[in-house]
Design an enzyme around this catalytic site. Sequence first.
Site, short mmCIF file in Angstrom:
data_model
loop_
_atom_site.label_atom_id
_atom_site.label_comp_id
_atom_site.label_asym_id
_atom_site.label_seq_id
_atom_site.Cartn_x
_atom_site.Cartn_y
_atom_site.Cartn_z
N VAL A 11 0.83 -1.20 0.00
CA VAL A 11 0.00 0.00 0.00
C VAL A 11 0.86 1.25 0.00
CG1 VAL A 11 -1.71 1.26 1.34
CG2 VAL A 11 -1.88 -1.21 1.14
N THR A 120 -5.37 -0.53 6.93
CA THR A 120 -6.73 -0.92 7.32
C THR A 120 -6.75 -1.07 8.83
OG1 THR A 120 -6.94 -2.05 5.25
CG2 THR A 120 -8.54 -2.63 6.94
N ARG A 158 -5.97 -3.74 -5.71
CA ARG A 158 -5.78 -5.19 -5.81
C ARG A 158 -4.33 -5.44 -6.18
NH1 ARG A 158 -9.82 -6.00 -10.49
NH2 ARG A 158 -8.88 -3.98 -10.85
N GLU A 159 -3.71 -6.38 -5.49
CA GLU A 159 -2.35 -6.74 -5.88
C GLU A 159 -2.38 -7.25 -7.31
OE1 GLU A 159 -0.51 -9.34 -3.05
OE2 GLU A 159 -1.20 -8.07 -1.40
N GLY A 275 -14.57 -20.95 -7.63
CA GLY A 275 -13.34 -21.74 -7.58
C GLY A 275 -12.93 -22.00 -6.15
N CYS A 282 -5.97 -9.42 2.54
CA CYS A 282 -7.06 -8.53 2.98
C CYS A 282 -8.34 -9.23 3.40
CB CYS A 282 -7.39 -7.54 1.86
SG CYS A 282 -6.15 -6.28 1.71
N LYS A 285 -8.29 -11.23 6.71
CA LYS A 285 -8.00 -10.35 7.85
C LYS A 285 -9.18 -9.40 8.11
CE LYS A 285 -4.81 -7.07 7.11
NZ LYS A 285 -5.05 -5.70 7.52
N LYS A 342 -3.07 -15.38 -5.89
CA LYS A 342 -3.76 -15.09 -7.15
C LYS A 342 -2.70 -14.79 -8.20
CE LYS A 342 -4.49 -10.15 -6.95
NZ LYS A 342 -5.44 -9.06 -7.04
#
Length: 455
Positions: A11, A120, A158-159, A275, A282, A285, A342
């Site tokens: 971030v 966050t 989003r990463e 899936g 994120c 958590k 991902k």
Amino acid sequence: MKVAIIGTGYVGLTTGVTLAFLGHDVTCLDVDAAKIAQLNQGISPIYEPHLDELMAASRSRLNFTTSAKDALSQAEVIFIAVGTPSLADGNPNLAYLKSAAQSVGEHIQSPYVVIVNKSTVPIGSGNWVESLVRDAFRAKNENSKSQFVVASNPEFLREGSALMDMLFADRVVVGSDDEKAVSVMRKLYQPLIEQTFTPPSFLPRPENFKMVNFLSSDLQSAELIKYAANAFLALKISFINEISELSEKVGADITHVAKGIGLDSRIGNKFLQAGLGWGGSCFGKDTAALISTGKEYGLPMVITQAAKEVNTRQRIRMVEILASELKILKGRKIGILGLAFKPFTDDLRDAPALDVAQKLIDRGAKVVGFDPIAMSRAKKEWADSEIQFADSAEAVFEEADAVVLVTEWPEFLDLDFSKLSKDMRNALMLDGRNHLDVAVLKKAGMKVITLGRSS
Ligand code: UDX
């Protein structure tokens, strides 16, 4: 404007690099000297597409330091973007946030400083950070005439597509009870809100993208927006996964179902990919934190809780499907394609791959994994597990009793499945992301199992 960013994780670094690109003077501060040295050489410590290039393009306005004084004393806007990892009870660990807030109080000198919570944080943290800054300010910085305000500016990156998400955001949310702070933040984000910057060639502006919504609210609402957004996305995924299990039972195809409901503009087609479910830093958590905040107020967050349970179940189901197909898992070789949580990232936090692998290992299987980007991180971070690492995607298939696709990297589509099926002891493929072309696999002589489709 002069901006400081505390914390050079996903971030902080993305925010810092983007703000420098937009024309601000940015100093990124981190306690990790090795990381700062690396950044000073222009090397990003994280894998994020185009981050190195954007860093290079913004180099003249970007500084990296371990000195809190250098970073904070002249700053007009200070972002706190330190990690808030989950504790065992689901609450976030706020130790880094606390020390960042104290350091801010000790060093600020500018006449008016907006301190922005970008991490966050639990609802109400804005007030807590303000009191920490004030105490440190009074104790150690008594000659400073600075005025300061704490604001919340949650991130929605989003990463893997963090830079696109930042430059062409759906919205910028700023929470503060102070009008001046909101106008400072608006000014900071002006080039982004009005899209007056020229995008770099590697991050082109999406067609017809005109403006970014700017939403200001009170502090608590901004803090809650972050949790509510992530929980909603997580439950959207869990919802489609629950429907996907039913879809298998009744003989429907979840990809058609998702398309059919997603075309309803009230529902939307995003985050309906059935899936193995969600992982990453994120969703797990933030849903845990939301449940724990609800508990604090005597409010059971039943929907969020259910979303978590469905997600856990997806990982267990993978192992159950393998056990039902292979009967015996002991002594079997199971290949895992994709380790990162991902594609387009090397992040392994809460990666479904490790959970699935560990459950298989616990049942006596030998697990061999491969990932196009996350291999070196996996070897380091998962050194304690018994998971073995292959040198290539192809090697995962050698003598395997089954291969499970866990992360939908595009390169897996190009594998020569006809050849690979012959390398396997038992040509069974479990596509955990509905990513592969079932017809191609079948033609290659493989038995294919997908989630949510009766293949
Ligand atoms: C998420 C949020 O999207 C972002 O706004 C927030 O700031 C941080 O958390 P990130 O964790 O980087 O971002 O990844 P995201 O693309 O949201 O995917 C999260 C997980 O959900 C991944 O494991 C992904 O595989 C899974 N997912 C996503 C699905 O299983 N199905 C989908 O349809 C979409």
